[in-house]
Design a protein around this motif. Structure first.
Motif, mmCIF file in Angstrom:
data_model
loop_
_atom_site.group_PDB
_atom_site.id
_atom_site.type_symbol
_atom_site.label_atom_id
_atom_site.label_comp_id
_atom_site.label_asym_id
_atom_site.label_seq_id
_atom_site.Cartn_x
_atom_site.Cartn_y
_atom_site.Cartn_z
ATOM 1 N N PHE A 159 60.479 -68.311 -76.434
ATOM 2 C CA PHE A 159 61.696 -67.305 -76.463
ATOM 3 C C PHE A 159 62.735 -68.098 -76.232
ATOM 4 C CE2 PHE A 159 57.486 -65.619 -75.593
ATOM 5 C CZ PHE A 159 57.319 -64.415 -76.333
ATOM 6 N N THR A 160 63.972 -68.165 -76.920
ATOM 7 C CA THR A 160 64.989 -68.887 -76.763
ATOM 8 C C THR A 160 66.253 -67.995 -76.718
ATOM 9 O OG1 THR A 160 65.437 -69.427 -79.012
ATOM 10 C CG2 THR A 160 63.782 -70.724 -77.783
ATOM 11 N N PRO A 161 67.184 -68.424 -76.043
ATOM 12 C CA PRO A 161 68.641 -67.706 -75.923
ATOM 13 C C PRO A 161 69.040 -67.329 -77.387
ATOM 14 C CG PRO A 161 68.875 -69.834 -75.101
ATOM 15 C CD PRO A 161 67.444 -69.791 -75.355
ATOM 16 N N LYS A 162 69.585 -66.001 -77.324
ATOM 17 C CA LYS A 162 70.606 -65.619 -78.374
ATOM 18 C C LYS A 162 72.055 -65.763 -78.212
ATOM 19 C CE LYS A 162 66.657 -65.505 -80.204
ATOM 20 N NZ LYS A 162 66.328 -66.653 -80.434
ATOM 21 N N ILE A 163 72.508 -65.764 -76.852
ATOM 22 C CA ILE A 163 73.738 -66.391 -76.339
ATOM 23 C C ILE A 163 73.789 -67.615 -76.474
ATOM 24 C CG2 ILE A 163 75.467 -65.757 -75.014
ATOM 25 C CD1 ILE A 163 74.304 -63.325 -73.941
ATOM 26 N N VAL A 164 74.718 -68.311 -77.190
ATOM 27 C CA VAL A 164 74.794 -69.578 -77.032
ATOM 28 C C VAL A 164 76.192 -70.149 -77.004
ATOM 29 C CG1 VAL A 164 72.596 -70.207 -78.598
ATOM 30 C CG2 VAL A 164 74.928 -69.824 -79.621
ATOM 31 N N LEU A 186 76.747 -65.575 -80.956
ATOM 32 C CA LEU A 186 75.241 -64.891 -80.885
ATOM 33 C C LEU A 186 74.769 -66.198 -81.924
ATOM 34 C CD1 LEU A 186 75.764 -60.985 -81.631
ATOM 35 C CD2 LEU A 186 74.809 -62.617 -79.725
ATOM 36 N N ALA A 187 73.439 -66.232 -81.754
ATOM 37 C CA ALA A 187 72.849 -67.602 -82.206
ATOM 38 C C ALA A 187 72.646 -67.375 -83.691
ATOM 39 C CB ALA A 187 71.547 -68.125 -81.730
ATOM 40 N N GLN A 188 72.727 -68.125 -84.759
ATOM 41 C CA GLN A 188 72.713 -68.094 -86.190
ATOM 42 C C GLN A 188 71.369 -68.452 -86.291
ATOM 43 O OE1 GLN A 188 75.757 -71.099 -86.913
ATOM 44 N NE2 GLN A 188 76.364 -69.830 -88.727
ATOM 45 N N SER A 189 70.553 -69.389 -85.728
ATOM 46 C CA SER A 189 69.024 -69.756 -85.675
ATOM 47 C C SER A 189 68.922 -70.067 -84.322
ATOM 48 C CB SER A 189 68.951 -70.586 -86.968
ATOM 49 O OG SER A 189 69.085 -71.759 -86.465
ATOM 50 N N PRO A 190 67.351 -70.316 -84.271
ATOM 51 C CA PRO A 190 67.000 -71.188 -83.042
ATOM 52 C C PRO A 190 66.662 -72.428 -83.180
ATOM 53 C CG PRO A 190 65.103 -69.902 -84.031
ATOM 54 C CD PRO A 190 66.204 -69.631 -84.892
ATOM 55 N N GLN A 191 67.477 -72.820 -84.408
ATOM 56 C CA GLN A 191 67.309 -74.276 -84.495
ATOM 57 C C GLN A 191 67.330 -75.416 -83.785
ATOM 58 O OE1 GLN A 191 66.313 -75.297 -87.767
ATOM 59 N NE2 GLN A 191 66.322 -77.469 -86.889
ATOM 60 N N PHE A 192 68.228 -75.397 -82.870
ATOM 61 C CA PHE A 192 68.234 -76.450 -81.847
ATOM 62 C C PHE A 192 67.384 -76.154 -80.827
ATOM 63 C CE2 PHE A 192 73.227 -77.438 -82.412
ATOM 64 C CZ PHE A 192 73.119 -77.859 -83.524
ATOM 65 N N TYR A 193 67.194 -74.926 -80.208
ATOM 66 C CA TYR A 193 65.998 -74.799 -79.352
ATOM 67 C C TYR A 193 64.677 -75.001 -79.864
ATOM 68 C CZ TYR A 193 69.984 -73.116 -76.688
ATOM 69 O OH TYR A 193 71.303 -72.955 -76.124
ATOM 70 N N LYS A 194 64.271 -74.762 -81.022
ATOM 71 C CA LYS A 194 62.868 -75.115 -81.306
ATOM 72 C C LYS A 194 62.813 -76.312 -81.464
ATOM 73 C CE LYS A 194 63.223 -73.914 -86.565
ATOM 74 N NZ LYS A 194 62.742 -73.442 -87.654
ATOM 75 N N GLN A 195 63.689 -76.902 -81.943
ATOM 76 C CA GLN A 195 63.729 -78.748 -81.756
ATOM 77 C C GLN A 195 63.542 -79.284 -80.305
ATOM 78 O OE1 GLN A 195 67.192 -79.068 -84.974
ATOM 79 N NE2 GLN A 195 66.255 -81.137 -84.792
ATOM 80 N N MET A 196 64.135 -78.505 -79.573
ATOM 81 C CA MET A 196 64.008 -78.934 -78.317
ATOM 82 C C MET A 196 62.644 -78.580 -77.611
ATOM 83 S SD MET A 196 67.663 -77.895 -76.145
ATOM 84 C CE MET A 196 69.072 -77.569 -77.192
ATOM 85 N N MET A 197 62.097 -77.556 -78.020
ATOM 86 C CA MET A 197 60.727 -77.199 -77.310
ATOM 87 C C MET A 197 59.838 -78.227 -78.258
ATOM 88 S SD MET A 197 60.963 -75.049 -75.260
ATOM 89 C CE MET A 197 59.629 -73.968 -74.957
ATOM 90 N N VAL A 198 59.860 -78.730 -79.159
ATOM 91 C CA VAL A 198 59.152 -79.548 -79.849
ATOM 92 C C VAL A 198 59.112 -80.906 -78.946
ATOM 93 C CG1 VAL A 198 58.854 -81.195 -81.891
ATOM 94 C CG2 VAL A 198 59.161 -78.916 -82.251
ATOM 95 N N GLY A 199 60.372 -81.037 -78.667
ATOM 96 C CA GLY A 199 60.762 -82.397 -77.688
ATOM 97 C C GLY A 199 60.544 -82.324 -76.596
ATOM 98 N N GLY A 201 57.775 -81.399 -75.582
ATOM 99 C CA GLY A 201 56.220 -81.650 -75.707
ATOM 100 C C GLY A 201 55.155 -80.645 -76.187
ATOM 101 N N TYR A 202 55.941 -79.422 -76.462
ATOM 102 C CA TYR A 202 55.003 -78.612 -77.066
ATOM 103 C C TYR A 202 54.634 -78.796 -78.342
ATOM 104 C CZ TYR A 202 56.182 -75.752 -72.797
ATOM 105 O OH TYR A 202 56.332 -75.480 -71.669
ATOM 106 N N GLU A 203 55.310 -79.762 -79.024
ATOM 107 C CA GLU A 203 55.023 -80.233 -80.383
ATOM 108 C C GLU A 203 55.067 -79.244 -81.499
ATOM 109 O OE1 GLU A 203 51.651 -82.707 -80.534
ATOM 110 O OE2 GLU A 203 51.917 -83.602 -78.809
ATOM 111 N N ARG A 204 54.468 -78.101 -81.371
ATOM 112 C CA ARG A 204 54.316 -77.133 -82.361
ATOM 113 C C ARG A 204 54.619 -75.706 -81.874
ATOM 114 N NH1 ARG A 204 48.828 -78.226 -85.876
ATOM 115 N NH2 ARG A 204 49.436 -80.141 -86.422
ATOM 116 N N VAL A 205 55.709 -75.204 -82.366
ATOM 117 C CA VAL A 205 56.340 -73.914 -81.731
ATOM 118 C C VAL A 205 56.771 -73.173 -82.952
ATOM 119 C CG1 VAL A 205 57.170 -74.951 -79.768
ATOM 120 C CG2 VAL A 205 58.661 -74.736 -81.568
ATOM 121 N N PHE A 206 56.635 -71.615 -82.245
ATOM 122 C CA PHE A 206 57.318 -70.774 -83.325
ATOM 123 C C PHE A 206 57.994 -69.572 -82.583
ATOM 124 C CE2 PHE A 206 53.164 -68.881 -82.205
ATOM 125 C CZ PHE A 206 53.351 -67.514 -81.897
ATOM 126 N N GLU A 207 58.833 -68.886 -83.262
ATOM 127 C CA GLU A 207 59.361 -67.760 -82.553
ATOM 128 C C GLU A 207 59.593 -66.694 -83.611
ATOM 129 O OE1 GLU A 207 63.123 -68.908 -80.591
ATOM 130 O OE2 GLU A 207 63.432 -66.937 -79.776
#
Lengths: 436, 436
Positions: A159-164, A186-199, A201-207
């Motif tokens: 669950f990543t923020p939509k206010i960026v 307002l976030a156009q996509s969770p792109q940066f945040y999903k990459q951050m969650m991979v980095g 250590g979650y490795e595999r994430v979805f939103e």
């Protein structure tokens, strides 16, 4: 659970057959009325179905309007001529909430005879039409299957923020938000945040969450707020793994939604496609095919909407499913984080998925090297300083990774053959529409 | 799947025990390094766990920094002294992505010795600490269990817009959005939309989505963007059914998350509460108890944060679980749509749920009669015209209904005993924080 005489236990329409020759109470909306004077047939609709109630004598004299909420108590009996083979011989009927008459359009006909705008203006009513209703059961099933498939494979829901503070792609098409007097978007996509969650250590994430595009388009394909099914995965070897994953996942989602919503798909007359062996065609090759087969010229490095339709027609002519992966987009039309293709740095390890003539997915491998990424940002004429909190991610160990996103409304509307993506949004937001 | 010699198949740390005496490749982050000259022990961490790799000779001379991403190939062997009872005798090691040194804080100690703000500034790093990491696995499991429980009971997942034309409660605490030059706001809750979906015939709906509160607070209990687990249900007889549902659902969610995240709860030393027989105390009675037992005076018709803590202490002293429903709030402090209590129209058929000293839920039955609702809106000094698209809902047949919402971060942080709700948000948004 206790039974209160004043509050009889409600039985769903779909369960009445289990209580034949017993007194039952149904509660729902008045779907249809046929009044013959001292006899009236009232069809009551609840979330499970429709049942015919027979009102005789004084009960038949009650004034009822379509779509009112009623409670009907009576004897459940077999009735070969009634829809579903049973009916309720009413002993009591109570109007819980009367509906204003007339309705803006009829919703007990096979289809709603109103324009889409009128349907959207009166959304609570149009959503009650069984065919419109079915859309959002199917949409929920698709989203649920997306989650189930990924959870089963070790993906963590995030669950990543939509206010960026800034956009992912340089600042265009962003909705500004006043954040305590500070500029935000307002976030156009969770792109940066999903990459951050991979980095992280979650490795595999979805939103599963809304995203926002302040695009001025007012077409049948665009929504300004939509639900994005996002996936990101670390330790991949190439973007081919992502296409493998998406193909397999879509197959699972369609099978699962098909099983859960069998009645809905039957009502809509939709046959589910099977996404196997989806072709993977480099965009340059797709352009050649379109030129050769249909005399169609495409914009530089990309397909336009007409090209998306034609490439699916081409696939259909090859007896392929209605899905096509287009790959190897040039760098200049992909975001700064797109990984260059190993054989040609002017191309990217990226893909779109076209389904029934419409792009429903964008994905690809991302650059994971700090220096390569800052060079790519500079190469776009952008300033690395503007991406500082994103770039931090690449300072402390980042694996090769990539992902993709599916537009839930586009997937739904293409699956159901709806000409306008707004039909697959309960409360669409477009250039003009902010309500309901 | 094919094996490429240049791209060995990665084995997760947790699966190495299945491949003892074989050559394996692990890929992950360098968690710890102990270098003894011609011998080095490197702990590699992936999403499944940590494994010790033994580097000898030339391999031990490689310069490695903590948190770099590496690929290690070698023989998997039993090793009674190694963590987990096995290790990898490395034959090759490759650094995929080098981390800058030194790290802003150490993450291979029992806890991170840094302030929360520093942890949030360096979120990708702090999230890698096993204890912090566990939080978001647990949060994902809670959200998944919420969905599973409700889907099983005929609730439909909905997706409703977060860009709205007006607030649900009159206009305060809203973040303004510039919507193509028109004023719009971020939704404080999906309240109106979930009611609409009940009235649209779905009857039972839930949503998992962000909500926005432009509150100036900067406390340990507030986030300006958070994930709301929303439920709304039609054809209820009273709000008691909603409390029954929430109690049963929370029990399911805690059992399910407990089973899925057994290792995470063990690592955090958290024992899961069992939410059975949760007391339901009218707010006036709760105030009397607080006054009598603790000499605590409460604000009119409500409990303050200190009161929320004390009422949970009171419940604990009665050997009750750490949950308390507070009921019968006065109308003046509840929203205009709150259903008046049947025995006293100055009170409402509403409730809050307090868990471990913090309100995690607000809920209640809603007014479903059009005239009663417009009167209630006017009674607040608000104009029905401002709620037109919402009020339409009550013109065409609306059943008795109600619902509640759980703040996902508050539930998570209370469950894990975290003093600050920000710890339960991957990327919190507060009065000051917009990045990362």
């Amino acid at each position: 659970m206790q039974t209160h005489s004043s509050h009889p236990i409600r039985v769903l329409c779909s369960r009445i057959s289990e209580q034949l020759e017993q007194s039952v109470t149904v509660q729902g909306w008045v779907h249809a009325i046929r009044n013959l004077g001292r006899l009236a047939f009232v069809h009551v609709r609840d979330r499970s179905g429709i049942v015919q109630c027979v009102l005789e004598g004084e009960l038949a004299e009650m004034t009822l309007s379509l779509e009112s909420v009623v409670s009907v108590t009576g004897l459940a009996v077999e009735a070969s001529k009634a829809p579903g083979g049973l009916e309720i011989r009413a002993s009591a009927i109570q109007c819980i909430s009367a509906a204003a008459a007339p309705l803006p359009f009829e919703i007990n006909k096979k289809t709603i005879g109103a324009r889409l705008d009128t349907m959207l203006d009166n959304r609570v009513l149009s959503l009650r039409h069984p065919k419109v209703h079915a859309t959002f059961h199917i949409q929920a099933a698709l989203a649920g299957a997306f989650r189930d498939y990924l959870t089963e494979r070790d993906f963590t829901q995030i669950f990543t923020p939509k206010i960026v503070a800034s956009g992912t792609e340089g600042g265009s098409n962003l909705f500004p938000v006043d954040y305590f007097g500070r500029p935000a978007y307002l976030a156009q996509s969770p792109q940066f945040y999903k990459q951050m969650m991979v980095g992280a250590g979650y490795e595999r994430v979805f939103e599963i969450a809304p995203v926002y595009r302040a695009e001025e388009h007012n077409t049948s394909r665009h929504l300004n707020e939509y639900v994005s099914l996002d996936v990101e995965m670390g330790f991949i070897r190439s973007e081919e793994e992502l296409m493998d994953l998406e193909q397999d996942m879509l197959g699972y989602m369609l099978r699962k939604a098909g099983a859960e919503c069998e009645a809905e798909f039957a009502l809509l007359g939709v046959e589910l496609p099977v996404p196997h062996d989806i072709p993977r065609i480099p965009v340059a090759e797709a352009q050649s095919i379109l030129q050769r087969k249909y005399g169609k010229t495409s914009p530089k490095g990309d397909l336009d909407p007409e090209g998306e339709r034609l490439i699916c027609r081409y696939a259909a002519e090859q007896n392929k499913p209605a899905f096509v992966f287009i790959t190897r987009y040039p760098r200049e039309i992909r975001p700064m984080y797109a990984m260059p293709a190993p054989e040609d740095a002017a191309l990217t390890a990226s893909f779109d998925l076209i389904f029934n003539g419409l792009e429903i997915t964008t994905g690809g491998q991302r650059i994971h090297d700090y220096d390569e990424l800052t060079a790519s940002i500079r190469g776009r004429g952008l300033l690395p300083e503007h991406f500082e909190s994103y770039l931090d991610l690449f300072r402390y160990g980042m694996p090769p990774h990539g992902g993709f996103a599916i537009g839930l409304e586009r997937l739904t509307s293409r699956l159901l053959g709806q000409p306008n993506v707004r039909e697959a949004s309960a409360f669409p937001r477009d250039r003009m529409r902010l309500t309901p």
